[in-house]
Design a protein around this motif. Structure first.
Motif, PDB file in Angstrom:
ATOM      1  N   GLY A 126       0.808  -1.220   0.000  1.00 16.50           N
ATOM      2  CA  GLY A 126       0.000   0.000   0.000  1.00 16.50           C
ATOM      3  C   GLY A 126       0.837   1.262   0.000  1.00 16.50           C
ATOM      4  O   GLY A 126       0.415   2.279   0.538  1.00 16.50           O
ATOM      5  N   GLY A 127       2.045   1.206  -0.555  1.00 16.72           N
ATOM      6  CA  GLY A 127       2.911   2.380  -0.615  1.00 16.72           C
ATOM      7  C   GLY A 127       3.789   2.574   0.604  1.00 16.72           C
ATOM      8  O   GLY A 127       4.543   3.546   0.675  1.00 16.72           O
ATOM      9  N   ASP A 128       3.733   1.665   1.577  1.00 15.07           N
ATOM     10  CA  ASP A 128       4.571   1.766   2.774  1.00 15.07           C
ATOM     11  C   ASP A 128       6.014   1.418   2.405  1.00 15.07           C
ATOM     12  O   ASP A 128       6.290   0.308   1.948  1.00 15.07           O
ATOM     13  CB  ASP A 128       4.033   0.824   3.845  1.00 15.07           C
ATOM     14  N   PRO A 129       6.951   2.371   2.608  1.00 12.67           N
ATOM     15  CA  PRO A 129       8.348   2.108   2.192  1.00 12.67           C
ATOM     16  C   PRO A 129       9.000   0.938   2.938  1.00 12.67           C
ATOM     17  O   PRO A 129       9.818   0.215   2.356  1.00 12.67           O
ATOM     18  CB  PRO A 129       9.070   3.412   2.508  1.00 12.67           C
ATOM     19  N   SER A 130       8.655   0.726   4.201  1.00 17.84           N
ATOM     20  CA  SER A 130       9.292  -0.379   4.937  1.00 17.84           C
ATOM     21  C   SER A 130       8.814  -1.733   4.398  1.00 17.84           C
ATOM     22  O   SER A 130       9.608  -2.683   4.310  1.00 17.84           O
ATOM     23  CB  SER A 130       9.002  -0.264   6.432  1.00 17.84           C
ATOM     24  N   GLU A 131       7.546  -1.838   4.020  1.00 17.39           N
ATOM     25  CA  GLU A 131       7.037  -3.084   3.452  1.00 17.39           C
ATOM     26  C   GLU A 131       7.618  -3.328   2.061  1.00 17.39           C
ATOM     27  O   GLU A 131       7.912  -4.477   1.696  1.00 17.39           O
ATOM     28  CB  GLU A 131       5.511  -3.070   3.387  1.00 17.39           C
ATOM     29  N   ILE A 132       7.795  -2.279   1.302  1.00 18.19           N
ATOM     30  CA  ILE A 132       8.413  -2.426  -0.019  1.00 18.19           C
ATOM     31  C   ILE A 132       9.866  -2.871   0.126  1.00 18.19           C
ATOM     32  O   ILE A 132      10.348  -3.719  -0.633  1.00 18.19           O
ATOM     33  CB  ILE A 132       8.289  -1.114  -0.826  1.00 18.19           C
ATOM     34  N   GLU A 133      10.563  -2.357   1.129  1.00 15.61           N
ATOM     35  CA  GLU A 133      11.944  -2.783   1.378  1.00 15.61           C
ATOM     36  C   GLU A 133      11.995  -4.249   1.806  1.00 15.61           C
ATOM     37  O   GLU A 133      12.880  -4.996   1.386  1.00 15.61           O
ATOM     38  CB  GLU A 133      12.567  -1.884   2.455  1.00 15.61           C
ATOM     39  N   LYS A 134      11.035  -4.687   2.621  1.00 17.90           N
ATOM     40  CA  LYS A 134      10.974  -6.096   3.014  1.00 17.90           C
ATOM     41  C   LYS A 134      10.685  -6.991   1.811  1.00 17.90           C
ATOM     42  O   LYS A 134      11.253  -8.088   1.691  1.00 17.90           O
ATOM     43  CB  LYS A 134       9.908  -6.305   4.090  1.00 17.90           C
ATOM     44  N   SER A 135       9.825  -6.524   0.911  1.00 16.97           N
ATOM     45  CA  SER A 135       9.537  -7.326  -0.284  1.00 16.97           C
ATOM     46  C   SER A 135      10.756  -7.394  -1.198  1.00 16.97           C
ATOM     47  O   SER A 135      11.041  -8.431  -1.789  1.00 16.97           O
ATOM     48  CB  SER A 135       8.331  -6.766  -1.029  1.00 16.97           C
ATOM     49  N   ASN A 136      11.489  -6.277  -1.292  1.00 18.06           N
ATOM     50  CA  ASN A 136      12.719  -6.296  -2.091  1.00 18.06           C
ATOM     51  C   ASN A 136      13.743  -7.262  -1.503  1.00 18.06           C
ATOM     52  O   ASN A 136      14.445  -7.961  -2.240  1.00 18.06           O
ATOM     53  CB  ASN A 136      13.321  -4.891  -2.186  1.00 18.06           C
ATOM     54  N   SER A 137      13.818  -7.323  -0.180  1.00 17.25           N
ATOM     55  CA  SER A 137      14.722  -8.266   0.481  1.00 17.25           C
ATOM     56  C   SER A 137      14.303  -9.707   0.196  1.00 17.25           C
ATOM     57  O   SER A 137      15.159 -10.579  -0.041  1.00 17.25           O
ATOM     58  CB  SER A 137      14.727  -7.996   1.985  1.00 17.25           C
ATOM     59  N   ALA A 138      13.008  -9.967   0.215  1.00 14.48           N
ATOM     60  CA  ALA A 138      12.525 -11.325  -0.087  1.00 14.48           C
ATOM     61  C   ALA A 138      12.821 -11.685  -1.541  1.00 14.48           C
ATOM     62  O   ALA A 138      13.206 -12.824  -1.838  1.00 14.48           O
ATOM     63  CB  ALA A 138      11.034 -11.428   0.198  1.00 14.48           C
ATOM     64  N   PHE A 139      12.652 -10.721  -2.472  1.00 15.61           N
ATOM     65  CA  PHE A 139      12.986 -10.976  -3.879  1.00 15.61           C
ATOM     66  C   PHE A 139      14.481 -11.273  -4.045  1.00 15.61           C
ATOM     67  O   PHE A 139      14.866 -12.150  -4.810  1.00 15.61           O
ATOM     68  CB  PHE A 139      12.598  -9.786  -4.757  1.00 15.61           C
ATOM     69  N   LYS A 140      15.314 -10.534  -3.303  1.00 16.82           N
ATOM     70  CA  LYS A 140      16.760 -10.759  -3.375  1.00 16.82           C
ATOM     71  C   LYS A 140      17.111 -12.156  -2.859  1.00 16.82           C
ATOM     72  O   LYS A 140      17.920 -12.875  -3.461  1.00 16.82           O
ATOM     73  CB  LYS A 140      17.496  -9.687  -2.580  1.00 16.82           C
ATOM     74  N   ASN A 141      16.481 -12.547  -1.767  1.00 15.83           N
ATOM     75  CA  ASN A 141      16.728 -13.889  -1.221  1.00 15.83           C
ATOM     76  C   ASN A 141      16.253 -14.974  -2.193  1.00 15.83           C
ATOM     77  O   ASN A 141      16.901 -16.027  -2.321  1.00 15.83           O
ATOM     78  CB  ASN A 141      16.044 -14.041   0.126  1.00 15.83           C
ATOM     79  N   ALA A 142      15.138 -14.734  -2.873  1.00 15.75           N
ATOM     80  CA  ALA A 142      14.656 -15.698  -3.869  1.00 15.75           C
ATOM     81  C   ALA A 142      15.646 -15.816  -5.014  1.00 15.75           C
ATOM     82  O   ALA A 142      15.929 -16.919  -5.498  1.00 15.75           O
ATOM     83  CB  ALA A 142      13.292 -15.279  -4.386  1.00 15.75           C
ATOM     84  N   LEU A 143      16.191 -14.680  -5.453  1.00 18.58           N
ATOM     85  CA  LEU A 143      17.176 -14.708  -6.533  1.00 18.58           C
ATOM     86  C   LEU A 143      18.430 -15.474  -6.121  1.00 18.58           C
ATOM     87  O   LEU A 143      18.974 -16.262  -6.910  1.00 18.58           O
ATOM     88  CB  LEU A 143      17.529 -13.273  -6.938  1.00 18.58           C
ATOM     89  N   ILE A 144      18.875 -15.282  -4.891  1.00 20.56           N
ATOM     90  CA  ILE A 144      20.035 -16.024  -4.380  1.00 20.56           C
ATOM     91  C   ILE A 144      19.721 -17.524  -4.337  1.00 20.56           C
ATOM     92  O   ILE A 144      20.566 -18.365  -4.697  1.00 20.56           O
ATOM     93  CB  ILE A 144      20.446 -15.493  -2.993  1.00 20.56           C
ATOM     94  N   GLY A 145      18.519 -17.873  -3.905  1.00 18.64           N
ATOM     95  CA  GLY A 145      18.131 -19.289  -3.857  1.00 18.64           C
ATOM     96  C   GLY A 145      18.108 -19.931  -5.226  1.00 18.64           C
ATOM     97  O   GLY A 145      18.585 -21.050  -5.406  1.00 18.64           O
ATOM     98  N   TYR A 146      17.561 -19.218  -6.219  1.00 13.87           N
ATOM     99  CA  TYR A 146      17.549 -19.762  -7.578  1.00 13.87           C
ATOM    100  C   TYR A 146      18.964 -19.881  -8.137  1.00 13.87           C
ATOM    101  O   TYR A 146      19.289 -20.843  -8.838  1.00 13.87           O
ATOM    102  CB  TYR A 146      16.681 -18.912  -8.502  1.00 13.87           C
ATOM    103  N   ALA A 147      19.825 -18.912  -7.830  1.00 20.20           N
ATOM    104  CA  ALA A 147      21.217 -18.981  -8.293  1.00 20.20           C
ATOM    105  C   ALA A 147      21.933 -20.181  -7.678  1.00 20.20           C
ATOM    106  O   ALA A 147      22.674 -20.896  -8.364  1.00 20.20           O
ATOM    107  CB  ALA A 147      21.946 -17.686  -7.950  1.00 20.20           C
ATOM    108  N   LEU A 148      21.694 -20.425  -6.396  1.00 19.95           N
ATOM    109  CA  LEU A 148      22.302 -21.596  -5.753  1.00 19.95           C
ATOM    110  C   LEU A 148      21.753 -22.897  -6.328  1.00 19.95           C
ATOM    111  O   LEU A 148      22.491 -23.886  -6.461  1.00 19.95           O
ATOM    112  CB  LEU A 148      22.079 -21.549  -4.245  1.00 19.95           C
ATOM    113  N   ALA A 149      20.480 -22.909  -6.685  1.00 22.88           N
ATOM    114  CA  ALA A 149      19.891 -24.108  -7.281  1.00 22.88           C
ATOM    115  C   ALA A 149      20.527 -24.398  -8.634  1.00 22.88           C
ATOM    116  O   ALA A 149      20.721 -25.555  -9.004  1.00 22.88           O
ATOM    117  CB  ALA A 149      18.380 -23.950  -7.425  1.00 22.88           C
ATOM    118  N   VAL A 150      20.859 -23.345  -9.377  1.00 25.40           N
ATOM    119  CA  VAL A 150      21.514 -23.541 -10.675  1.00 25.40           C
ATOM    120  C   VAL A 150      22.955 -23.991 -10.476  1.00 25.40           C
ATOM    121  O   VAL A 150      23.470 -24.828 -11.229  1.00 25.40           O
ATOM    122  CB  VAL A 150      21.440 -22.235 -11.510  1.00 25.40           C
TER     123      VAL A 150
END
Length: 112
Positions: free
Chosen positions: A73-97
């Motif tokens: 809903g435009g909350d900067p702290s929630e957007i930062e948490k979602s960006n952190s989760a996306f970064k962790n997902a990217l790291i997980g996919y990279a490790l899987a490869v």
């Protein structure tokens, strides 16, 4: 008394006959196989398990990041948490490869 003695004789005779019939090697013909599968099969099974686990966890983080982004809903702290989760997902996919490559290097060290 007669039954007990004859039962012992019959049992002893059966055990001795079984000992004579069952072949027992006097020496080991070769090295004993300890593992049920050869090392390349074991490394392949571990690779499949690790890749599946990494992809599952990365997908979980991707889902959490998407849900946080949608409900932010435009909350900067929630957007930062979602960006952190996306970064962790990217790291997980990279490790899987990279997992099969890393496990093949370990297999080379072990000599499989």
């Amino acid at each position: 008394m007669f039954r007990r003695t004859s039962l012992r004789i019959i049992t002893t005779t059966i055990v001795m006959a079984a000992a004579l019939i069952v072949p027992v090697p006097a020496f080991a013909a070769g090295p004993a196989t300890v593992a049920a599968y050869p090392l390349p099969v074991i490394i392949g099974n571990i690779t499949a398990w690790v890749v599946g686990l990494l992809v599952g966890v990365a997908t979980l983080f991707l889902t959490i990041g998407g849900l946080r982004r949608m409900t932010a809903g435009g909350d900067p702290s929630e957007i930062e948490k979602s960006n952190s989760a996306f970064k962790n997902a990217l790291i997980g996919y990279a490790l899987a490869v990279l997992a099969p490559i890393l496990l093949s290097v370990v297999q080379g060290w072990i000599g499989g």
